[in-house]
Design a protein around this motif. Structure first.
Motif, PDB file in Angstrom:
ATOM      1  N   SER A   2       2.883   3.759  -4.942  1.00 16.30           N
ATOM      2  CA  SER A   2       1.882   4.470  -5.734  1.00 16.30           C
ATOM      3  C   SER A   2       1.348   3.582  -6.861  1.00 16.30           C
ATOM      4  O   SER A   2       2.089   2.792  -7.446  1.00 16.30           O
ATOM      5  N   VAL A   3       0.072   3.735  -7.169  1.00 16.04           N
ATOM      6  CA  VAL A   3      -0.551   2.963  -8.251  1.00 16.04           C
ATOM      7  C   VAL A   3       0.139   3.247  -9.575  1.00 16.04           C
ATOM      8  O   VAL A   3       0.235   2.370 -10.433  1.00 16.04           O
ATOM      9  N   SER A   4       0.664   4.436  -9.755  1.00 18.28           N
ATOM     10  CA  SER A   4       1.304   4.788 -11.022  1.00 18.28           C
ATOM     11  C   SER A   4       2.574   3.978 -11.288  1.00 18.28           C
ATOM     12  O   SER A   4       3.047   3.950 -12.417  1.00 18.28           O
ATOM     13  N   ARG A   5       3.127   3.289 -10.298  1.00 15.84           N
ATOM     14  CA  ARG A   5       4.323   2.470 -10.492  1.00 15.84           C
ATOM     15  C   ARG A   5       3.994   1.089 -11.052  1.00 15.84           C
ATOM     16  O   ARG A   5       4.885   0.337 -11.430  1.00 15.84           O
ATOM     17  N   PHE A   6       2.725   0.745 -11.114  1.00 10.83           N
ATOM     18  CA  PHE A   6       2.322  -0.577 -11.604  1.00 10.83           C
ATOM     19  C   PHE A   6       2.086  -0.521 -13.109  1.00 10.83           C
ATOM     20  O   PHE A   6       1.778   0.531 -13.663  1.00 10.83           O
ATOM     21  N   PRO A   7       2.245  -1.662 -13.793  1.00  8.95           N
ATOM     22  CA  PRO A   7       2.161  -1.675 -15.261  1.00  8.95           C
ATOM     23  C   PRO A   7       0.762  -1.338 -15.784  1.00  8.95           C
ATOM     24  O   PRO A   7      -0.241  -1.581 -15.120  1.00  8.95           O
ATOM     25  N   THR A   8       0.749  -0.783 -16.992  1.00 12.42           N
ATOM     26  CA  THR A   8      -0.519  -0.469 -17.658  1.00 12.42           C
ATOM     27  C   THR A   8      -0.895  -1.526 -18.682  1.00 12.42           C
ATOM     28  O   THR A   8      -1.941  -1.430 -19.305  1.00 12.42           O
ATOM     29  N   GLN A   9      -0.036  -2.529 -18.840  1.00 14.01           N
ATOM     30  CA  GLN A   9      -0.334  -3.646 -19.743  1.00 14.01           C
ATOM     31  C   GLN A   9      -0.486  -4.923 -18.922  1.00 14.01           C
ATOM     32  O   GLN A   9       0.245  -5.142 -17.960  1.00 14.01           O
ATOM     33  N   LYS A  10      -1.411  -5.745 -19.342  1.00 16.25           N
ATOM     34  CA  LYS A  10      -1.665  -7.009 -18.662  1.00 16.25           C
ATOM     35  C   LYS A  10      -0.439  -7.907 -18.783  1.00 16.25           C
ATOM     36  O   LYS A  10       0.105  -8.067 -19.878  1.00 16.25           O
ATOM     37  N   PRO A  11       0.032  -8.490 -17.676  1.00 18.96           N
ATOM     38  CA  PRO A  11       1.194  -9.370 -17.763  1.00 18.96           C
ATOM     39  C   PRO A  11       0.849 -10.665 -18.505  1.00 18.96           C
ATOM     40  O   PRO A  11      -0.299 -11.099 -18.514  1.00 18.96           O
ATOM     41  N   ASP A  12       1.876 -11.250 -19.132  1.00 19.14           N
ATOM     42  CA  ASP A  12       1.679 -12.520 -19.832  1.00 19.14           C
ATOM     43  C   ASP A  12       1.383 -13.625 -18.828  1.00 19.14           C
ATOM     44  O   ASP A  12       1.553 -13.456 -17.620  1.00 19.14           O
ATOM     45  N   ALA A  13       0.986 -14.762 -19.339  1.00 17.87           N
ATOM     46  CA  ALA A  13       0.637 -15.891 -18.471  1.00 17.87           C
ATOM     47  C   ALA A  13       1.845 -16.385 -17.671  1.00 17.87           C
ATOM     48  O   ALA A  13       1.678 -16.889 -16.567  1.00 17.87           O
ATOM     49  N   PRO A  22       4.653  -7.139  -5.441  1.00 18.28           N
ATOM     50  CA  PRO A  22       3.927  -6.150  -4.635  1.00 18.28           C
ATOM     51  C   PRO A  22       4.431  -4.718  -4.819  1.00 18.28           C
ATOM     52  O   PRO A  22       3.722  -3.766  -4.500  1.00 18.28           O
ATOM     53  N   ASP A  23       5.656  -4.557  -5.363  1.00 19.63           N
ATOM     54  CA  ASP A  23       6.208  -3.225  -5.584  1.00 19.63           C
ATOM     55  C   ASP A  23       6.047  -2.726  -7.013  1.00 19.63           C
ATOM     56  O   ASP A  23       6.519  -1.644  -7.342  1.00 19.63           O
ATOM     57  N   GLY A  24       5.430  -3.512  -7.889  1.00 22.50           N
ATOM     58  CA  GLY A  24       5.133  -3.051  -9.239  1.00 22.50           C
ATOM     59  C   GLY A  24       6.038  -3.575 -10.329  1.00 22.50           C
ATOM     60  O   GLY A  24       5.872  -3.200 -11.484  1.00 22.50           O
ATOM     61  N   PRO A  75       0.803  -1.226   0.000  1.00 21.17           N
ATOM     62  CA  PRO A  75       0.000   0.000   0.000  1.00 21.17           C
ATOM     63  C   PRO A  75       0.837   1.278   0.000  1.00 21.17           C
ATOM     64  O   PRO A  75       0.326   2.348  -0.312  1.00 21.17           O
ATOM     65  N   ASP A  76       2.142   1.168   0.309  1.00 26.34           N
ATOM     66  CA  ASP A  76       3.008   2.354   0.306  1.00 26.34           C
ATOM     67  C   ASP A  76       3.494   2.720  -1.093  1.00 26.34           C
ATOM     68  O   ASP A  76       4.068   3.784  -1.288  1.00 26.34           O
TER      69      ASP A  76
END
Length: 96
Positions: free
Chosen positions: A65-76, A82-84, A62-63
């Motif tokens: 930021s959401v902006s650090r996570f990918p904008t594309q769906k990860p492959d299978a 947890p940190d992006g 939770p510490d």
């Protein structure tokens, strides 16, 4: 002893009401399950962020930021830490 037709008709209506109530209850439970947890069985959630979506793991820090996570769906064969970070499943499953 003759059967009263009004008794037969009212018991038939009563039976139909119970069936209708049961079907409504089943429908309501199914809809509520989907509303409460729409991402059941998925490894990540989609979080809207402005005009795009970020893919965030369920065990997100939770510490971070959401902006650090990918904008594309990860492959299978990939997972999101947890940190992006997007890592392969083999690399992410290794103990440090």
């Amino acid at each position: 002893m003759t059967d009263d037709p009004s008794d037969s008709a009212s018991s038939s209506r009563s039976w139909r009401r119970w069936v209708a109530a049961g079907l409504f209850l089943v429908f309501f439970v199914v809809v509520m399950r989907e509303v409460i947890n729409p991402y059941r069985g998925q490894r990540f959630e989609k979080i809207p962020h402005g005009d795009h979506v970020h893919y965030v793991p369920r065990d997100r820090n939770p510490d971070v930021s959401v902006s650090r996570f990918p904008t594309q769906k990860p492959d299978a064969d990939e997972r999101i830490t947890p940190d992006g970070q997007v890592v392969s499943r083999k690399e992410g499953d290794r103990a440090p």
